[in-house]
Design a protein around this motif. Structure first.
Motif, mmCIF file in Angstrom:
data_model
loop_
_atom_site.group_PDB
_atom_site.id
_atom_site.type_symbol
_atom_site.label_atom_id
_atom_site.label_comp_id
_atom_site.label_asym_id
_atom_site.label_seq_id
_atom_site.Cartn_x
_atom_site.Cartn_y
_atom_site.Cartn_z
ATOM 1 N N ASN A 186 0.937 -1.156 -0.259
ATOM 2 C CA ASN A 186 -0.071 0.009 -0.009
ATOM 3 C C ASN A 186 0.861 1.152 -0.038
ATOM 4 O O ASN A 186 0.452 2.179 -0.713
ATOM 5 C CB ASN A 186 -0.876 -0.122 1.276
ATOM 6 C CG ASN A 186 -2.094 -0.845 1.079
ATOM 7 O OD1 ASN A 186 -2.514 -1.352 0.079
ATOM 8 N ND2 ASN A 186 -2.320 -1.647 2.153
ATOM 9 N N PHE A 187 1.889 1.279 0.762
ATOM 10 C CA PHE A 187 2.775 2.416 0.709
ATOM 11 C C PHE A 187 3.229 2.918 -0.462
ATOM 12 O O PHE A 187 3.251 3.890 -1.213
ATOM 13 C CB PHE A 187 4.063 2.097 1.755
ATOM 14 C CG PHE A 187 3.655 1.942 3.093
ATOM 15 C CD1 PHE A 187 2.423 2.637 3.537
ATOM 16 C CD2 PHE A 187 4.275 1.270 3.893
ATOM 17 C CE1 PHE A 187 2.259 2.474 4.995
ATOM 18 C CE2 PHE A 187 4.235 1.237 5.382
ATOM 19 C CZ PHE A 187 2.965 1.695 5.947
ATOM 20 N N SER A 188 3.692 1.651 -1.259
ATOM 21 C CA SER A 188 4.490 2.029 -2.511
ATOM 22 C C SER A 188 3.478 2.179 -3.713
ATOM 23 O O SER A 188 3.849 3.069 -4.672
ATOM 24 C CB SER A 188 5.474 0.741 -2.895
ATOM 25 O OG SER A 188 6.278 0.408 -2.159
ATOM 26 N N HIS A 189 2.056 1.836 -3.312
ATOM 27 C CA HIS A 189 1.347 2.002 -4.669
ATOM 28 C C HIS A 189 0.889 3.379 -4.685
ATOM 29 O O HIS A 189 0.256 3.935 -5.552
ATOM 30 C CB HIS A 189 -0.051 1.244 -4.307
ATOM 31 C CG HIS A 189 0.053 -0.308 -4.720
ATOM 32 N ND1 HIS A 189 -0.838 -1.109 -4.355
ATOM 33 C CD2 HIS A 189 0.998 -0.814 -5.475
ATOM 34 C CE1 HIS A 189 -0.545 -2.353 -5.007
ATOM 35 N NE2 HIS A 189 0.658 -2.056 -5.797
ATOM 36 N N VAL A 190 1.386 4.250 -3.764
ATOM 37 C CA VAL A 190 1.182 5.848 -3.560
ATOM 38 C C VAL A 190 1.927 6.237 -4.861
ATOM 39 O O VAL A 190 1.625 7.337 -5.143
ATOM 40 C CB VAL A 190 1.363 6.341 -2.129
ATOM 41 C CG1 VAL A 190 1.365 7.864 -2.314
ATOM 42 C CG2 VAL A 190 0.260 5.753 -1.210
ATOM 43 N N PHE A 191 3.215 5.935 -4.704
ATOM 44 C CA PHE A 191 4.205 6.394 -5.567
ATOM 45 C C PHE A 191 4.347 5.635 -6.976
ATOM 46 O O PHE A 191 4.999 6.228 -7.897
ATOM 47 C CB PHE A 191 5.571 6.252 -4.622
ATOM 48 C CG PHE A 191 5.619 6.952 -3.505
ATOM 49 C CD1 PHE A 191 5.469 8.378 -3.385
ATOM 50 C CD2 PHE A 191 5.469 6.328 -2.194
ATOM 51 C CE1 PHE A 191 5.387 8.746 -2.182
ATOM 52 C CE2 PHE A 191 5.483 6.798 -1.043
ATOM 53 C CZ PHE A 191 5.226 8.246 -1.138
ATOM 54 N N PHE A 192 4.162 4.353 -7.075
ATOM 55 C CA PHE A 192 4.708 3.664 -8.195
ATOM 56 C C PHE A 192 3.232 2.703 -8.770
ATOM 57 O O PHE A 192 2.337 2.443 -7.934
ATOM 58 C CB PHE A 192 5.763 2.547 -7.885
ATOM 59 C CG PHE A 192 7.148 3.071 -7.583
ATOM 60 C CD1 PHE A 192 7.809 3.562 -8.290
ATOM 61 C CD2 PHE A 192 7.168 3.203 -6.109
ATOM 62 C CE1 PHE A 192 9.038 4.062 -7.931
ATOM 63 C CE2 PHE A 192 8.340 3.688 -5.787
ATOM 64 C CZ PHE A 192 9.155 4.258 -6.460
ATOM 65 N N LYS A 193 3.299 2.303 -10.013
ATOM 66 C CA LYS A 193 2.318 1.430 -10.520
ATOM 67 C C LYS A 193 3.165 0.414 -11.046
ATOM 68 O O LYS A 193 4.217 0.329 -11.600
ATOM 69 C CB LYS A 193 1.655 2.428 -11.841
ATOM 70 C CG LYS A 193 1.015 3.303 -11.719
ATOM 71 C CD LYS A 193 0.525 4.023 -12.807
ATOM 72 C CE LYS A 193 1.501 4.653 -14.101
ATOM 73 N NZ LYS A 193 0.718 5.248 -15.173
ATOM 74 N N GLU A 194 2.550 -0.783 -11.059
ATOM 75 C CA GLU A 194 3.129 -2.071 -11.380
ATOM 76 C C GLU A 194 3.084 -2.299 -12.970
ATOM 77 O O GLU A 194 2.267 -1.927 -13.807
ATOM 78 C CB GLU A 194 2.327 -3.203 -10.884
ATOM 79 C CG GLU A 194 2.156 -3.170 -9.303
ATOM 80 C CD GLU A 194 1.508 -4.380 -8.788
ATOM 81 O OE1 GLU A 194 0.611 -5.021 -9.343
ATOM 82 O OE2 GLU A 194 1.528 -4.511 -7.520
#
Length: 230
Positions: free
Chosen positions: A183-191
């Motif tokens: 969840n943290f990283s989904h703020v900054f990155f897309k898969e």
């Protein structure tokens, strides 16, 4: 003259129709011939001994070791896997979420790596951050660096290199991959996916990150998150 002209017209029409049908038949024969002559291309498969995270038919995620590899008549790869719990599974290639090749050096400590792999599978994001000696601030800094890069792409290995300036171990790579999917990283990155598997992460634009932060922090469950205080 009129009758002769009519006969000529009929002959032309019949000849034209016959020609068209004949050519259509040739086209179909050629099409079927090309289909029957197609060779089956075998899907590139992971090797025996590779450790993998995979999703079973009941949608439960496990880690395991590939025992055997085979290809279906269509060319698709299938694996026989022994899970960390000691159960055997037969899965299609698309069920593999993450693959961890084992080097000759890693082979000596495989039991420990397998145990660490299973432990990492169950770890929440906060534990992954601690294990990787990272913080939300460092994650945001990694996003800023990636945003400036021409490709705007980040991998699990490049995250470790960017933050700690060393080559990631097999377990570090997996933990970084899990962290980047959280969840943290989904703020900054897309898969970014390749053949259905997440292989890299693309930095979001600044406006998209600001909007994602607001959405994340409005959730009462995230009110105390470090991300909302950065």
């Amino acid at each position: 003259m009129k009758f002769a002209s009519f006969l000529n017209l009929v002959w032309v029409i019949n000849s034209s129709n016959g020609f068209s049908i004949q050519n259509q038949n040739r086209f179909c024969t050629g099409l079927y011939g090309s289909q029957s002559s197609d060779e089956v291309v075998l899907q590139k498969a992971f090797s025996v001994g590779t450790l993998v995270e995979f999703t079973a038919k009941n949608d439960k995620v496990h880690v395991g070791k590939i025992l055997n590899v085979e290809h279906k008549s269509s060319g698709g790869a299938r694996y026989e896997i022994m899970s960390h719990e000691g159960e055997k599974y037969n899965i299609a290639d698309k069920a593999v979420n993450f693959a961890m090749p084992i080097s000759p050096n890693d082979e000596k400590k495989l039991p420990q790596i397998f145990d660490d792999f299973a432990t990492a599978l169950e770890e929440p994001e906060t534990e992954l951050l601690k294990d990787l000696d990272m913080s939300v601030e460092l994650l945001e800094m990694a996003w800023e660096e990636t945003l400036e890069d021409e490709s705007h792409e980040l991998t699990a290995k490049s995250l470790i290199d960017l933050v700690h300036s060393h080559t990631a171990s097999a377990i570090e790579t997996y933990k970084a991959w899990k962290l980047l999917r959280g969840n943290f990283s989904h703020v900054f990155f897309k898969e970014i996916k390749d053949h259905g598997r997440v292989v890299a992460f693309k930095a979001k634009a600044m406006k998209a990150v600001e909007a994602a932060k607001q959405t994340f922090c409005r959730n009462p469950e995230n009110a105390e998150s470090d991300l909302c205080w950065v």
